[in-house]
Enzyme design. Structure first.
Site: not given
Length: 379
Positions: A169-170
């Site tokens: 995600d990051f």
């Protein structure tokens, strides 16, 4: 505070983690971010525990500080009109809705371009709008499982494990922000708008590029090896008498420094470990050999010895120890905010860091203000 993107307005039609992290990066670089949320429910992350004393999700607070919350219902004519009015005055749209969802509402690429031909649009999804899995849903852990990242994480005698943070995600949020910045630069050179896209799948593939090369070029399938690294040794957690110390040895000079640190000249002279290839091949027996010496030391003593000889190392700590570490404040990464301390993006420009003091918005807090500022936004 950083103001590189001062004057840039971002419409943030994202939820969960990847998209909000992208727009947080843009906000920390100085952009104004209008976070578009459905009325009544808002971003699903608002309901993720744990919560602050005043009921704000800590995850939401971390990912959405400094943004402006605007509630519009895109399923209504008025909501779509308000959204298009915002698009008309914005520079960037970031969305993480499933591919095809906006098109079903009439918010096609053509409709957006007609309202704002200079718009930079960034799309974030699990697998993208093309390929064999086009439009398929997916979250960080699902992508970790699908790509083999999860299979690489953990110990060989234990089931696969998810990486302990939303790594995919990051990473995807960072790729999307990078694409937006490149498109904004290109727009300054005369290009009219741009369509940026990135996927969770693509991010995981990028993280695994050297492992894919191992499979493709050498026929070697990487396997779980705990804290170790596949292509160098010793690069792993080493036991002391009272805990573990992570060490990183990546070449001849560090190998000699490591042996000096643990005061084991015989190890440095052992032909079985004379070069990195041999050490990798004999990783298991080398690990046991090293720990016959290091188990007589405390973690503090071992880490101190390694640090003095220049070997990268650290005792394995928990996140609470990180939160209490003065290094966070000293580097400007840990700042006072309305919800307590907040971590800002790890970027310094001309000695200046981002400003993390602004709170995350309450649901719909800025709806009236934002819609009053854009033409045609009748709710």
């Amino acid at each position: 505070m950083l103001d590189i993107l001062s004057g840039v307005t971002v419409v943030d039609l994202t939820s969960n983690v990847a998209g909000p992290f992208c727009t947080l990066i843009l906000r920390d670089l100085g952009a104004t971010v209008w976070k578009v949320e459905p009325p009544d429910t808002g971003d699903v992350v608002r309901r993720w525990p744990p919560f602050t004393d005043d009921g704000v999700s800590t995850t939401f607070a971390a990912l959405n500080r400094g943004k402006q919350s605007v509630c519009v219902d895109l399923k209504t004519d008025a909501g779509r009109a308000a959204f298009l009015a915002m698009i008309g005055t914005a520079d960037v749209l970031v969305d993480s809705v499933r591919p095809g969802s906006l098109e079903k509402l009439g918010l096609t690429a053509e409709a957006l371009a007609a309202r704002n031909p200079d718009l930079v649009r960034a799309r974030i999804s699990a697998f993208g709008a093309s390929g064999t899995r086009a439009g398929a849903p997916g979250f960080d852990a699902v992508i970790q499982a699908y790509t083999g990242l999860m299979d690489l994480t953990g110990y060989p005698d234990q089931p696969p494990a998810r990486v302990g943070t939303g790594l995919v995600d990051f990473g995807t949020g960072m790729w999307a922000a990078l694409g937006v910045l490149a498109a904004l630069l290109d727009r300054q050179r005369g290009r009219q708008g741009a369509d940026v896209s990135t996927t969770l799948f693509g991010t995981a593939v990028g993280f695994l590029m050297h492992h894919l090369a191992s499979v493709e070029l050498a026929g070697v399938v990487p396997a779980r090896i705990g804290t170790a690294q596949h292509n160098t040794a010793p690069y792993e957690a080493i036991a002391a008498s009272d805990g573990l110390v992570m060490v990183g040895v990546t070449g001849p000079a560090l190998w000699q420094a490591f042996c000096t640190a643990i005061d084991d000249p015989a190890l440095a002279e052992d032909p079985r470990y004379a070069d990195n290839g041999r050490r990798v091949a004999a990783r298991g027996e080398l690990h046991e050999r090293i720990e016959t010496v290091t188990r007589a030391m405390t973690t503090e003593e071992l880490a101190g010895r390694l640090t003095r000889t220049g070997v990268p190392c650290s005792p394995i700590r928990d996140v609470a120890e990180l939160a209490a570490d003065p290094e966070l404040a000293a580097t400007g990464l840990w700042q006072e905010s309305a919800h307590g301390k907040a971590a800002v993006i790890p970027l310094m420009i001309d000695g200046t860091t981002a400003n993390g003091s602004a709170p995350a918005p309450m649901l719909g807090e800025h709806t009236e203000h934002v819609l009053a500022s854009v033409e045609g936004a009748v709710r």
